[in-house]
Design a protein around this motif. Structure first.
Motif, mmCIF file in Angstrom:
data_model
loop_
_atom_site.group_PDB
_atom_site.id
_atom_site.type_symbol
_atom_site.label_atom_id
_atom_site.label_comp_id
_atom_site.label_asym_id
_atom_site.label_seq_id
_atom_site.Cartn_x
_atom_site.Cartn_y
_atom_site.Cartn_z
ATOM 1 N N THR A 183 0.840 -1.194 0.000
ATOM 2 C CA THR A 183 0.000 0.000 0.000
ATOM 3 C C THR A 183 0.878 1.249 0.000
ATOM 4 O O THR A 183 2.050 1.212 0.407
ATOM 5 N N ASP A 184 0.297 2.358 -0.455
ATOM 6 C CA ASP A 184 1.032 3.631 -0.439
ATOM 7 C C ASP A 184 1.415 4.023 0.984
ATOM 8 O O ASP A 184 2.474 4.609 1.218
ATOM 9 N N ARG A 185 0.569 3.686 1.934
ATOM 10 C CA ARG A 185 0.850 4.036 3.338
ATOM 11 C C ARG A 185 2.057 3.255 3.853
ATOM 12 O O ARG A 185 2.890 3.803 4.582
ATOM 13 N N GLU A 186 2.138 1.989 3.497
ATOM 14 C CA GLU A 186 3.284 1.188 3.916
ATOM 15 C C GLU A 186 4.576 1.728 3.304
ATOM 16 O O GLU A 186 5.610 1.823 3.982
ATOM 17 N N VAL A 192 9.822 6.942 5.770
ATOM 18 C CA VAL A 192 10.009 7.676 7.024
ATOM 19 C C VAL A 192 11.024 6.943 7.900
ATOM 20 O O VAL A 192 11.907 7.558 8.518
ATOM 21 N N LEU A 193 10.922 5.616 7.949
ATOM 22 C CA LEU A 193 11.859 4.821 8.745
ATOM 23 C C LEU A 193 13.281 4.949 8.185
ATOM 24 O O LEU A 193 14.250 5.085 8.949
ATOM 25 N N LEU A 242 6.362 -1.128 11.378
ATOM 26 C CA LEU A 242 7.005 0.056 10.817
ATOM 27 C C LEU A 242 6.892 1.250 11.758
ATOM 28 O O LEU A 242 7.863 1.973 12.004
ATOM 29 N N GLU A 243 5.689 1.463 12.295
ATOM 30 C CA GLU A 243 5.468 2.593 13.194
ATOM 31 C C GLU A 243 6.302 2.454 14.461
ATOM 32 O O GLU A 243 6.903 3.419 14.940
ATOM 33 N N ALA A 244 6.353 1.241 15.010
ATOM 34 C CA ALA A 244 7.160 1.005 16.215
ATOM 35 C C ALA A 244 8.650 1.201 15.917
ATOM 36 O O ALA A 244 9.403 1.722 16.751
ATOM 37 N N GLU A 247 9.437 4.946 15.741
ATOM 38 C CA GLU A 247 9.462 5.528 17.088
ATOM 39 C C GLU A 247 10.742 5.137 17.825
ATOM 40 O O GLU A 247 11.389 5.970 18.471
ATOM 41 N N ALA A 248 11.133 3.855 17.694
ATOM 42 C CA ALA A 248 12.352 3.396 18.364
ATOM 43 C C ALA A 248 13.585 4.095 17.783
ATOM 44 O O ALA A 248 14.506 4.472 18.509
ATOM 45 N N ALA A 249 13.609 4.272 16.459
ATOM 46 C CA ALA A 249 14.745 4.935 15.818
ATOM 47 C C ALA A 249 14.846 6.388 16.254
ATOM 48 O O ALA A 249 15.944 6.882 16.516
ATOM 49 N N ARG A 250 13.712 7.068 16.340
ATOM 50 C CA ARG A 250 13.727 8.463 16.757
ATOM 51 C C ARG A 250 14.176 8.606 18.201
ATOM 52 O O ARG A 250 14.948 9.512 18.541
#
Length: 257
Positions: A183-186, A192-193, A242-244, A247-250
């Motif tokens: 998907t485009d969102r993925e 972003v990651l 991906l979201e997690a 967040e962990a990278a940031r």
């Protein structure tokens, strides 16, 4: 370092006497093979399967076997006598841009040192010309009685020869690609990651396996055991993973700053 090859780089009518030095070495604690029940060293002996006797290195040769079982025995002297023009010459075939060489072809690197006062100027010239052009010199060279392709390139003001695999030595993997739809969102979250993880200082990375192995050896030597880390559970939901990860990278980058 000890030179493993001596010869000449030949490009056009320019001849550059030089020597090759192995540029890399394996690291690690160096484990021995032993009998687990008593600790006795396991020795690998060269035994002739026909005579059942141990054979000395000087008596060992190579052989090519024909379909009918006949063998052609080749000794080291036979291989050393092969009429290869590249045995003592790094023959420059031409110059290409760096992106014309698929990274999968790169093999072993060797530092090059100019031999003698007369070789210093052509050495410096080749380093500077390659640096300014951003090109590689594609060569042929015979190392240890085997002819190889190689790329000649500048590095830190020196010449580096990196052997290349022949194209036929790269295996055809067939089709290992995935047909899974995205998907485009993925895709956006994956970018972003990648942005959150942008930039890696390779010089600051270390071999964690060797460090863990040394810790295990120390623990065993003192009669203890090394604590086992639990394996992370694989994420089922791709977007959640991906979201997690973002967040962990940031958070990690924030701690580093």
């Amino acid at each position: 370092m000890r030179a493993i090859w001596s010869g000449t780089i030949s490009f056009g009518l320019v001849a550059l006497p030089c020597q090759l030095y192995t540029a890399t070495e394996e690291s690690g604690p160096g484990l021995h093979t032993v009998h687990a029940t008593c600790g006795g060293r396991i020795r690998h002996r060269r035994v002739c399967e026909l005579e059942g006797i141990e054979v000395q290195q000087a008596e060992i040769a190579r052989a090519w076997e024909a379909p009918d079982g006949r063998q052609v025995i080749l000794r080291d002297t036979d291989l050393e006598a092969l009429p290869l023009p590249t045995k003592h010459v790094i023959e420059v075939l031409g110059f290409v841009s760096t992106d014309e060489v698929d990274p999968i072809l790169y093999s072993r690197p060797y530092w090059i040192r100019a031999s003698g006062a007369g070789a210093q100027r052509p050495y410096a010239l080749l380093v500077e010309a390659l640096s300014r052009s951003g090109r590689l010199a594609i060569c042929k060279v015979a190392i240890r009685s085997r002819e190889r392709l190689a790329a000649l390139r500048p590095r830190h003001g020196m010449l580096l020869l990196q052997t290349l695999l022949w194209p036929e030595e790269v295996r055809d993997p067939g089709d290992l690609s995935s047909s899974s739809p995205l998907t485009d969102r993925e895709l956006a979250m994956a970018e972003v990651l990648m942005d959150a993880l942008a930039g890696v200082d390779i010089d600051q990375l270390h071999d964690e396996y060797t460090a863990a192995l040394n810790s295990l050896v120390d623990a065993k030597a003192s009669g203890g055991e090394l604590a086992v880390r639990p394996e992370p559970a694989p994420a089922v939901d791709l977007m959640a993973a991906l979201e997690a990860s973002v967040e962990a990278a940031r958070q990690a980058r924030g701690e580093d700053n």
